[in-house]
Design a protein around this motif. Structure first.
Motif, short mmCIF file in Angstrom:
data_model
loop_
_atom_site.label_atom_id
_atom_site.label_comp_id
_atom_site.label_asym_id
_atom_site.label_seq_id
_atom_site.Cartn_x
_atom_site.Cartn_y
_atom_site.Cartn_z
N TRP A 103 0.98 -1.06 0.04
CA TRP A 103 0.01 0.08 -0.24
C TRP A 103 0.93 1.37 -0.07
O TRP A 103 1.60 1.57 1.01
N PRO A 104 1.02 1.94 -1.23
CA PRO A 104 1.54 3.22 -1.13
C PRO A 104 0.88 4.44 -0.66
O PRO A 104 -0.22 4.49 -1.30
N LEU A 105 1.30 5.05 0.37
CA LEU A 105 0.42 6.20 0.93
C LEU A 105 0.73 7.49 -0.03
O LEU A 105 1.82 7.89 -0.26
N GLU A 106 -0.55 7.79 -0.32
CA GLU A 106 -0.45 9.22 -1.40
C GLU A 106 -0.25 10.27 -0.51
O GLU A 106 0.09 11.39 -0.97
N VAL A 107 -0.92 10.29 0.81
CA VAL A 107 -0.64 11.30 1.74
C VAL A 107 0.54 11.16 2.72
O VAL A 107 0.70 10.24 3.17
#
Length: 328
Positions: A103-107
């Motif tokens: 899961w790449p965190l966009e924030v």
């Protein structure tokens, strides 16, 4: 760095990993933690963005029977506002290694945070090539040393073979056998041993159960209840177990109710744990609400809980909250 930096706290289907100092590392992997049949790891990896990984520990079990997981994963700020980033619900994802769920965190995430994973289901592939099977679909139905005898008992109930007493539920009736009921419950045994109306009229009125719940209750007593029936009627069966002094049914309900606590049922189960004196369920509910911070997620329902719950139970909840704050 202390061992606590790698430890993941777990309850029956929930795991939380507290990241205290995210700025100090570019990669960190948790200690293994057990959910279901598998040991799991969480990992965080910082590049231009923060990546979160969830995967089972490599083992013969993982190679032969990798988990097919459904879960909700969140990143929750440990600040007082507890802002959360939530990944869309993951359904039936086959996970074998550290690249199967990333899961790449966009924030950007700053400060201390908690990775919160709530497992909705865990399945394994069917050995005969059919649909995957949930490892949690196996309920605590009674075990038999003689399956043929149990099958015959069940047939006596379902086909009404030589029944000698009628049970009247709230919306229907069903025939049963005094000998079986008396052997399974001291309350029924007492009814049939004394000149009570149940003995004289050959009927028992159980008006606080529907016919479906009553059938599930009898099937448990006769040893042929199905998992789905047990899970559907657990709370009614718990009430019946307490009312008719059936300790094995009460314990089966107790153990089962501990296994799938979530935000939708935790307050109801906490009240039932207090009502029926179920210490393990009470402890698990309090831990879920307080240690895992789920009071924030049920705050609207908690207001209703405060209006109707036992005063001693409410006091106990607030003691848990105060103790958690002192230890924070």
């Amino acid at each position: 760095m202390s061992d606590s930096a790698y430890r993941v706290e777990t309850t029956s289907r929930l795991a939380q990993w507290r990241i205290e100092n995210p700025a100090s590392c570019t990669y960190r992997k948790s200690d293994p933690f057990r959910i279901g049949k598998w040991n799991w790891h969480l990992a965080v990896e910082k590049n231009r963005v923060l990546f979160i990984k969830l995967y089972p520990e490599i083992s013969n079990l993982t190679r032969d029977n990798p988990p097919i997981a459904s879960f909700i994963i969140r990143v929750v700020s440990s600040a007082s506002d507890r802002k959360a980033l939530t990944h869309p619900v993951v359904r039936d994802r086959l996970i074998k290694n550290s690249e199967d769920f990333v899961w790449p965190l966009e924030v950007p995430v700053t400060g201390k945070f908690i990775i919160d994973v709530e497992f909705l289901d865990l399945k394994t592939a069917s050995p005969n090539g059919g649909e995957p099977c949930s490892i949690w679909a196996i309920g605590p139905t009674p075990k038999a040393s003689n399956a043929t005898a149990l099958e015959a008992l069940g047939q006596m109930l379902t086909e009404g073979i030589h029944t000698d007493i009628v049970i009247n539920a709230s919306d229907g009736s069903i025939g049963a056998h005094r000998a079986v009921l008396a052997a399974r419950s001291p309350v029924f045994h007492s009814m049939f041993s004394h000149n009570l109306k149940e003995k004289e009229l050959s009927t028992i009125n159980i008006e606080d159960m529907t016919i479906d719940a009553c059938q599930a209750f009898l099937k448990y007593l006769y040893g042929n209840i199905k998992t789905e029936e047990f899970l559907t009627h657990r709370l009614v069966l718990l009430h019946a177990a307490d009312k008719y002094d059936i300790s094995d049914l009460k314990e089966a309900c107790h153990e089962s109710l501990v296994e799938d606590i979530d935000t939708k049922n935790v307050l109801e189960r906490l009240q039932n744990a207090s009502l029926y004196q179920l210490p393990k369920l009470k402890s698990s509910c309090l831990r879920y609400l307080v240690k895992f911070g789920k009071l924030f997620d049920v705050r609207e329902d908690f207001n209703s809980f405060l209006q109707c719950a036992d005063r001693d139970l409410i006091t106990e909840v607030f003691h848990e909250v105060l103790n958690a704050w002192r230890g924070f």
